[in-house]
Design an enzyme around this catalytic site. Structure first.
Site, mmCIF file in Angstrom:
data_model
loop_
_atom_site.group_PDB
_atom_site.id
_atom_site.type_symbol
_atom_site.label_atom_id
_atom_site.label_comp_id
_atom_site.label_asym_id
_atom_site.label_seq_id
_atom_site.Cartn_x
_atom_site.Cartn_y
_atom_site.Cartn_z
ATOM 1 N N GLY A 11 0.833 -1.211 0.000
ATOM 2 C CA GLY A 11 0.000 0.000 0.000
ATOM 3 C C GLY A 11 0.861 1.253 0.000
ATOM 4 O O GLY A 11 1.809 1.356 0.772
ATOM 5 N N ALA A 22 15.710 10.550 -0.112
ATOM 6 C CA ALA A 22 16.854 10.438 0.797
ATOM 7 C C ALA A 22 17.749 9.258 0.405
ATOM 8 O O ALA A 22 18.972 9.356 0.455
ATOM 9 C CB ALA A 22 16.362 10.277 2.231
ATOM 10 N N ARG A 25 19.683 10.264 -2.931
ATOM 11 C CA ARG A 25 20.703 11.318 -2.777
ATOM 12 C C ARG A 25 21.817 10.888 -1.826
ATOM 13 O O ARG A 25 22.990 11.160 -2.086
ATOM 14 C CB ARG A 25 20.034 12.621 -2.351
ATOM 15 C CG ARG A 25 19.174 13.137 -3.508
ATOM 16 C CD ARG A 25 18.773 14.558 -3.399
ATOM 17 N NE ARG A 25 18.194 14.985 -4.674
ATOM 18 C CZ ARG A 25 17.396 16.019 -4.828
ATOM 19 N NH1 ARG A 25 17.057 16.752 -3.784
ATOM 20 N NH2 ARG A 25 16.929 16.337 -6.020
ATOM 21 N N ARG A 72 1.133 -5.125 -5.397
ATOM 22 C CA ARG A 72 1.211 -6.309 -4.530
ATOM 23 C C ARG A 72 1.394 -7.479 -5.493
ATOM 24 O O ARG A 72 0.539 -7.716 -6.333
ATOM 25 C CB ARG A 72 -0.074 -6.464 -3.713
ATOM 26 C CG ARG A 72 -0.393 -5.250 -2.807
ATOM 27 C CD ARG A 72 -1.469 -5.621 -1.802
ATOM 28 N NE ARG A 72 -2.180 -4.467 -1.257
ATOM 29 C CZ ARG A 72 -1.787 -3.791 -0.165
ATOM 30 N NH1 ARG A 72 -0.703 -4.141 0.473
ATOM 31 N NH2 ARG A 72 -2.502 -2.769 0.276
ATOM 32 N N ASP A 103 5.009 -5.102 6.278
ATOM 33 C CA ASP A 103 5.577 -6.368 6.750
ATOM 34 C C ASP A 103 5.562 -7.466 5.685
ATOM 35 O O ASP A 103 6.493 -8.273 5.604
ATOM 36 C CB ASP A 103 4.925 -6.839 8.050
ATOM 37 C CG ASP A 103 3.420 -6.936 7.958
ATOM 38 O OD1 ASP A 103 2.853 -6.440 6.961
ATOM 39 O OD2 ASP A 103 2.807 -7.497 8.879
ATOM 40 N N SER A 105 6.007 -7.026 2.536
ATOM 41 C CA SER A 105 7.140 -6.707 1.655
ATOM 42 C C SER A 105 8.446 -7.135 2.310
ATOM 43 O O SER A 105 9.395 -7.541 1.633
ATOM 44 C CB SER A 105 7.203 -5.202 1.390
ATOM 45 O OG SER A 105 5.951 -4.729 0.964
ATOM 46 N N ASP A 128 -0.997 2.205 8.483
ATOM 47 C CA ASP A 128 -1.549 1.493 9.648
ATOM 48 C C ASP A 128 -0.670 1.578 10.898
ATOM 49 O O ASP A 128 -1.146 1.318 11.998
ATOM 50 C CB ASP A 128 -1.772 0.017 9.308
ATOM 51 C CG ASP A 128 -2.825 -0.179 8.225
ATOM 52 O OD1 ASP A 128 -3.574 0.780 7.951
ATOM 53 O OD2 ASP A 128 -2.894 -1.279 7.660
ATOM 54 N N GLY A 186 -12.055 13.862 19.295
ATOM 55 C CA GLY A 186 -13.055 13.922 20.369
ATOM 56 C C GLY A 186 -14.256 13.022 20.117
ATOM 57 O O GLY A 186 -15.394 13.356 20.475
ATOM 58 N N ALA A 187 -14.016 11.843 19.521
ATOM 59 C CA ALA A 187 -15.140 10.942 19.208
ATOM 60 C C ALA A 187 -15.795 10.416 20.486
ATOM 61 O O ALA A 187 -15.108 10.119 21.465
ATOM 62 C CB ALA A 187 -14.630 9.769 18.370
ATOM 63 N N GLU A 188 -17.131 10.310 20.452
ATOM 64 C CA GLU A 188 -17.865 9.822 21.629
ATOM 65 C C GLU A 188 -17.626 8.334 21.856
ATOM 66 O O GLU A 188 -17.750 7.840 22.975
ATOM 67 C CB GLU A 188 -19.367 10.100 21.467
ATOM 68 C CG GLU A 188 -19.801 11.504 21.892
ATOM 69 C CD GLU A 188 -19.321 12.632 20.986
ATOM 70 O OE1 GLU A 188 -18.895 12.356 19.849
ATOM 71 O OE2 GLU A 188 -19.345 13.794 21.429
ATOM 72 N N LYS A 214 -26.875 16.519 24.756
ATOM 73 C CA LYS A 214 -26.032 16.400 23.551
ATOM 74 C C LYS A 214 -26.928 16.096 22.367
ATOM 75 O O LYS A 214 -27.768 15.210 22.456
ATOM 76 C CB LYS A 214 -25.044 15.232 23.723
ATOM 77 C CG LYS A 214 -23.700 15.614 24.224
ATOM 78 C CD LYS A 214 -22.700 14.498 23.967
ATOM 79 C CE LYS A 214 -21.343 14.912 24.482
ATOM 80 N NZ LYS A 214 -20.272 14.060 24.057
ATOM 81 N N ARG A 253 -4.805 7.601 2.500
ATOM 82 C CA ARG A 253 -3.517 7.143 1.971
ATOM 83 C C ARG A 253 -2.802 8.260 1.218
ATOM 84 O O ARG A 253 -1.578 8.244 1.101
ATOM 85 C CB ARG A 253 -3.734 5.954 1.032
ATOM 86 C CG ARG A 253 -4.093 4.679 1.740
ATOM 87 C CD ARG A 253 -2.990 3.649 1.623
ATOM 88 N NE ARG A 253 -2.916 3.086 0.303
ATOM 89 C CZ ARG A 253 -3.414 1.896 -0.062
ATOM 90 N NH1 ARG A 253 -4.037 1.148 0.838
ATOM 91 N NH2 ARG A 253 -3.289 1.451 -1.265
HETATM 92 O O1 F6P Z 1 -2.176 -1.502 4.853
HETATM 93 C C1 F6P Z 1 -2.569 -0.241 4.441
HETATM 94 C C2 F6P Z 1 -4.011 -0.255 4.012
HETATM 95 O O2 F6P Z 1 -4.342 1.058 3.587
HETATM 96 C C3 F6P Z 1 -5.003 -0.773 5.035
HETATM 97 O O3 F6P Z 1 -5.347 0.178 6.021
HETATM 98 C C4 F6P Z 1 -6.152 -1.148 4.146
HETATM 99 O O4 F6P Z 1 -6.994 -2.096 4.737
HETATM 100 C C5 F6P Z 1 -5.444 -1.739 2.962
HETATM 101 O O5 F6P Z 1 -4.184 -1.108 2.893
HETATM 102 C C6 F6P Z 1 -6.148 -1.601 1.636
HETATM 103 O O6 F6P Z 1 -5.396 -2.261 0.680
HETATM 104 P P1 F6P Z 1 -5.586 -2.152 -0.898
HETATM 105 O O7 F6P Z 1 -4.840 -0.945 -1.351
HETATM 106 O O8 F6P Z 1 -4.962 -3.391 -1.437
HETATM 107 O O9 F6P Z 1 -7.045 -2.030 -1.147
#
Ligand code: F6P
Length: 320
Positions: A11, A22, A25, A72, A103, A105, A128, A186-188, A214, A253
């Site tokens: 990903g 980096a 270079r 991938r 991981d 990779s 992640d 600040g999620a409930e 609320k 992403r």
């Molecule tokens: O591992 C990173 C990630 O963005 C995950 O959070 C998500 O579940 C997954 O990749 C999505 O993968 P793909 O790009 O193969 O749909």
């Protein structure tokens, strides 16, 4: 060592480009030649190689994604794929390889080193932040920023319409993003795969808030915990309050890397080249207790990363 290869795999994550810059270079300044391998291991198998110059990585420090592209590759995981990748490395006189990825990779890089004998170094990159052996992976901070901005925006509608919103963030098996942005936004309530939850209890908590006056609430769920749509359907039926679902998905992403991702990319990239120059192999650049370090690649699967649940507990108190 004369010539090294570099690839991005899995990903894409913001910070991959600063790391690539980096690597290229630092290597060239130290007298090495650099070959960019396009589209991850798939590109290695197909010989999609291009020489990298100092200027090849100009103007990319502020760009998300990866200019080398990523993929991938299922074929690379096979014995025949590993042999083919090894041949391409030797035929092109690549005597060191830097893999920027997650991981999966790194498991591939480890196997490739065993088959080819070519030293490999990993740079952790995944939004992640779930790789063992390091407390930071490239792309995490940018993803948090994107998700927090989105929560802030959605809260405007939640408050104006007096609605409940369920916001799904990425993290297919871990809840690092959800736990952090839940607190920052600040999620409930925050739902993550690592901690069992009961939607009835979540609704009862929201009910108490409603009883106190609320009129809106935000629930953050990690994609690996529960789908936003399922949670929203349940909450709306249980509380009889208008509830909407939003899946942030791939917005997390992309985008220009934050300062943290640029700085960490620069530091990881430079260290990866230094490790190769020092004759090291099967190591990963890592961040531990505020220090830049290197750890064996195998730490990524042998030492699963613990999630600090104190963030959730703190949020329970602060967002009551
Ligand atoms: O591992 C990173 C990630 O963005 C995950 O959070 C998500 O579940 C997954 O990749 C999505 O993968 P793909 O790009 O193969 O749909």
């Amino acid at each position: 060592m004369k010539r090294i290869g570099v690839l991005t795999s899995g990903g894409d994550a913001s910070g991959m480009n600063p790391a690539l810059r980096a690597v290229v270079r630092t290597a060239i300044v130290n007298g090495l030649e650099v070959i960019g391998i396009e589209r991850g291991y798939e590109g290695l198998l197909n010989g999609w190689l291009r020489p990298m110059e100092l200027s090849s990585v100009g103007g990319i420090i502020n760009r998300g994604g990866t200019i080398l592209r990523t993929a991938r590759s299922e074929r690379f995981k096979t014995e025949e794929g590993l042999q083919q990748a090894s041949r391409i490395l030797h035929d092109n006189h690549i005597d060191g390889l830097i893999v920027i990825g997650g991981d999966g990779s790194f498991r591939g890089a480890h196997r490739l080193q065993e088959v080819s004998g070519v030293p490999v170094i990993g740079i952790p990159a995944t939004i992640d932040n779930d790789i063992g052996g390091t407390e930071y992976t490239l792309g995490y901070d940018t993803a948090l920023q994107v998700a927090m901005d989105a929560i802030d925006k959605i809260r405007d509608t939640a408050d104006s319409f007096e609605r409940i919103f369920v916001i799904e963030v990425m993290g297919r098996s871990r809840g690092f993003i959800a736990a952090a942005v839940g607190l920052a936004g600040g999620a409930e309530a925050v739902l993550i795969p690592e901690v069992p939850f009961d939607l009835v209890q979540v609704c009862e908590k929201l009910k108490k808030g409603i009883a106190r006056g609320k009129r809106s609430a935000i629930i953050v769920t990690a994609e690996g915990a529960a789908s936003a749509h399922d949670v929203a359907t349940f909450v709306e039926m249980y509380l009889r309050e208008e509830t909407r679902a939003t899946v942030l998905g791939y917005t997390q992403r992309g985008g220009s890397p934050t300062a943290t991702d640029r700085i960490m990319g620069a530091r990881f990239g430079a260290l990866a080249v230094e490790l190769l120059l020092r004759g090291q192999s099967r190591m990963m650049t890592a961040w531990q207790r505020g220090e830049l370090v290197s750890v064996p690649l195998s730490a990524t699967w042998e030492q699963p990363r613990e999630l600090d649940t104190s963030l959730l507990k703190l949020n329970e108190v602060l967002a009551s």
